[in-house]
Design a protein around this motif. Structure first.
Motif, PDB file in Angstrom:
ATOM      1  N   MET A  23     -61.050 -27.516  18.913  1.00 36.48           N
ATOM      2  CA  MET A  23     -60.844 -27.074  17.530  1.00 36.48           C
ATOM      3  C   MET A  23     -59.399 -27.310  17.093  1.00 36.48           C
ATOM      4  N   ILE A  24     -58.460 -26.997  17.956  1.00 33.92           N
ATOM      5  CA  ILE A  24     -57.050 -27.216  17.628  1.00 33.92           C
ATOM      6  C   ILE A  24     -56.751 -28.707  17.516  1.00 33.92           C
ATOM      7  N   ALA A  25     -57.289 -29.496  18.442  1.00 30.11           N
ATOM      8  CA  ALA A  25     -57.091 -30.951  18.388  1.00 30.11           C
ATOM      9  C   ALA A  25     -57.629 -31.517  17.075  1.00 30.11           C
ATOM     10  N   ASP A  26     -58.798 -31.063  16.667  1.00 29.57           N
ATOM     11  CA  ASP A  26     -59.381 -31.545  15.411  1.00 29.57           C
ATOM     12  C   ASP A  26     -58.511 -31.150  14.211  1.00 29.57           C
ATOM     13  N   GLN A  27     -57.971 -29.939  14.216  1.00 30.00           N
ATOM     14  CA  GLN A  27     -57.109 -29.486  13.121  1.00 30.00           C
ATOM     15  C   GLN A  27     -55.833 -30.318  13.031  1.00 30.00           C
ATOM     16  N   LEU A  28     -55.323 -30.745  14.183  1.00 28.81           N
ATOM     17  CA  LEU A  28     -54.056 -31.494  14.229  1.00 28.81           C
ATOM     18  C   LEU A  28     -54.246 -33.003  14.228  1.00 28.81           C
ATOM     19  N   ASN A  29     -55.500 -33.443  14.114  1.00 32.95           N
ATOM     20  CA  ASN A  29     -55.813 -34.874  14.126  1.00 32.95           C
ATOM     21  C   ASN A  29     -55.382 -35.534  15.445  1.00 32.95           C
TER      22      ASN A  29
END
Length: 90
Positions: A23-29
């Motif tokens: 989820m964090i990776a997706d938020q930060l691209n």
């Protein structure tokens, strides 16, 4: 573009750590992978813009999962293969 490999130890399996990391990776691209290791650690390969990777690392080492706890980690800065998304690997 910055590429890293992280291995985290602690309470990082069975607490939603991989899914919160995604989820964090997706938020930060951030693109890459996260997977559980047989020794109880979690292995991460990540690539993205330098500032995004720095924020990602801060989130990972403070445990993205509320039930998790990172007691130890290693980070290697090097090239990983070219990812187009971030995936949980089994």
């Amino acid at each position: 573009m910055k590429s890293i490999k992280i291995i985290v130890h602690g309470r990082v399996q069975g607490v939603g750590f991989r899914y919160c990391t995604k989820m964090i990776a997706d938020q930060l691209n951030i693109a890459g992978i996260v997977k559980n290791q047989n020794d109880g650690s979690v292995y991460i390969e990540a690539q993205g813009e330098s500032h995004a990777i720095d924020n990602f690392v801060k989130s990972v080492i403070s445990s993205p999962s509320p039930s998790g706890h990172v007691s130890n980690y290693t980070i290697n800065i090097n090239e990983v293969k070219d990812y187009t998304s971030f995936e949980v690997v089994y």
